[in-house]
Design a protein around this motif. Structure first.
Motif, PDB file in Angstrom:
ATOM      1  N   VAL A   5       1.316  -1.978   0.331  1.00 55.03           N
ATOM      2  CA  VAL A   5      -0.140  -0.085   0.041  1.00 55.03           C
ATOM      3  C   VAL A   5       1.159   1.107  -0.124  1.00 55.03           C
ATOM      4  O   VAL A   5       1.795   1.114   0.642  1.00 55.03           O
ATOM      5  N   SER A   6      -0.031   2.816  -0.794  1.00 50.66           N
ATOM      6  CA  SER A   6       1.050   3.330  -0.680  1.00 50.66           C
ATOM      7  C   SER A   6       0.726   3.890   0.416  1.00 50.66           C
ATOM      8  O   SER A   6       2.429   4.643   1.491  1.00 50.66           O
ATOM      9  N   THR A   7       0.250   4.167   1.838  1.00 51.62           N
ATOM     10  CA  THR A   7      -0.237   5.075   2.552  1.00 51.62           C
ATOM     11  C   THR A   7      -0.728   3.939   4.096  1.00 51.62           C
ATOM     12  O   THR A   7      -1.831   2.682   3.968  1.00 51.62           O
ATOM     13  N   LEU A   8      -0.313   3.478   5.052  1.00 50.59           N
ATOM     14  CA  LEU A   8      -0.956   2.243   5.898  1.00 50.59           C
ATOM     15  C   LEU A   8      -1.229   3.267   6.916  1.00 50.59           C
ATOM     16  O   LEU A   8      -0.503   4.410   7.657  1.00 50.59           O
ATOM     17  N   LEU A   9      -2.710   3.080   7.793  1.00 42.10           N
ATOM     18  CA  LEU A   9      -2.862   3.739   9.507  1.00 42.10           C
ATOM     19  C   LEU A   9      -2.988   2.464   9.866  1.00 42.10           C
ATOM     20  O   LEU A   9      -3.669   1.758   9.686  1.00 42.10           O
ATOM     21  N   LEU A  46      -0.455   7.455  11.083  1.00 49.12           N
ATOM     22  CA  LEU A  46      -0.512   7.378   9.932  1.00 49.12           C
ATOM     23  C   LEU A  46       1.385   6.606   9.183  1.00 49.12           C
ATOM     24  O   LEU A  46       2.248   8.044   9.785  1.00 49.12           O
ATOM     25  N   THR A  47       1.688   6.275   8.182  1.00 52.00           N
ATOM     26  CA  THR A  47       2.842   6.212   7.301  1.00 52.00           C
ATOM     27  C   THR A  47       2.943   5.929   6.214  1.00 52.00           C
ATOM     28  O   THR A  47       2.654   4.530   5.490  1.00 52.00           O
ATOM     29  N   ASP A  87       8.564   9.491  10.846  1.00 54.14           N
ATOM     30  CA  ASP A  87       8.272   9.237   9.683  1.00 54.14           C
ATOM     31  C   ASP A  87       6.375   9.038  10.080  1.00 54.14           C
ATOM     32  O   ASP A  87       6.123   8.535   8.881  1.00 54.14           O
ATOM     33  N   ARG A  88       6.105   9.398  11.152  1.00 49.17           N
ATOM     34  CA  ARG A  88       4.803   9.444  11.008  1.00 49.17           C
ATOM     35  C   ARG A  88       4.326  10.308  11.866  1.00 49.17           C
ATOM     36  O   ARG A  88       4.444  11.170  12.106  1.00 49.17           O
ATOM     37  N   ASP A 102       7.219  16.535   8.585  1.00 50.48           N
ATOM     38  CA  ASP A 102       7.046  17.695   7.822  1.00 50.48           C
ATOM     39  C   ASP A 102       5.232  17.642   7.580  1.00 50.48           C
ATOM     40  O   ASP A 102       5.039  18.995   6.379  1.00 50.48           O
ATOM     41  N   LEU A 103       4.629  16.324   7.243  1.00 48.15           N
ATOM     42  CA  LEU A 103       3.805  16.388   7.293  1.00 48.15           C
ATOM     43  C   LEU A 103       2.187  17.385   8.079  1.00 48.15           C
ATOM     44  O   LEU A 103       2.532  17.088   9.037  1.00 48.15           O
TER      45      LEU A 103
END
Length: 250
Positions: A166-170, A189-190, A201-202, A239-240
């Protein structure tokens, strides 16, 4: 001279106590707390201990999840053999025992329902939060089949996300219980999950436990905004930033 009327401490603190779960204005009996406050504390302590130690009924949760129509959830276990080892060896909770049951689907978003430090929180809120997330993502992102993870720490999701492709994991996970709340969930969220990711990174959405904490719909809206931001930025973590409130105000 008129004597000043002094209100009982309970009357003075009552309005503030209704607006917080913190223990304030407990009063006293001699040099000790009132018996009622002592018993309340012991009950909260017992609830917190039970939230940690009572195992998740994974089959019951799987039935709730399957009823949502998102597919039959896979069950992944960490290398921690039991609850005692899980609590003593956090490193084992971060590593999977076997990922052979996971399909490599390459979906946009994967959701893992993990027991973490409060299986009770996942049992109480996990399926409801997943339903809210699925509704928020519907038509926007393709969801991988849901995964239930037991004896799980947050970093176990990195292995699961990489296996799913997957692109993004919750990672929806039971948070450490406290003396005020024993059933709180968090979402970690990663973006581009893989083993070796760190907490930097999360992004985390915490304190999800209606009615006293964050409600499902709000948590799902914040998660959707973070997923969108991560895909635009190409990464998650420090950064998000959460843009959900800005979108509501626009």
């Amino acid at each position: 001279m008129t004597a000043e009327r002094i209100l009982p401490a309970d009357d003075v603190w009552a309005p503030l106590r209704r607006s917080t779960q913190a223990r304030i204005g407990l009063g006293r009996t001699g040099n000790a707390l009132p018996s009622r406050r002592v018993l309340e504390f012991k009950a909260a302590h017992s609830a917190a201990r039970d939230a940690v130690h009572v195992p998740l009924d994974a089959e019951a949760l799987a039935a709730e999840v399957e009823a949502l129509g998102l597919g039959t959830p896979a069950h992944v276990r960490s290398r921690a053999a039991d609850r005692s080892e899980y609590l003593r060896r956090p490193d084992l909770g971060r590593a999977p025992a076997d990922l052979g049951a996971l399909p490599h689907c390459g979906a946009d978003v994967g959701v893992v329902l993990a027991d973490g430090l409060s299986p009770r929180a996942l049992a109480d809120h996990g399926a409801h939060l997943l339903a809210a997330l699925a509704g928020e993502f519907d038509g926007t992102y393709r969801l991988a089949p849901p995964v239930i993870a037991t004896q799980a720490r947050v970093a176990l999701g990195d292995h699961i996300g990489a296996a799913l492709g997957v692109s993004t994991l919750l990672m929806v996970i039971g948070e450490r219980p406290g003396l005020s709340v024993a059933d709180s969930l968090g979402i970690y969220l990663t973006h581009l999950p893989r083993p070796g990711r760190t907490d930097a990174d999360r992004n985390c959405i915490s304190n999800i436990h209606p009615p006293g904490g964050l409600d499902y719909a709000t948590a799902a809206r914040i998660a959707a905004a973070l997923v969108t931001g991560a895909r635009r930025l190409g990464r998650s973590g420090v950064d998000l930033k959460d843009s959900s409130r800005a979108e509501l105000e626009a």
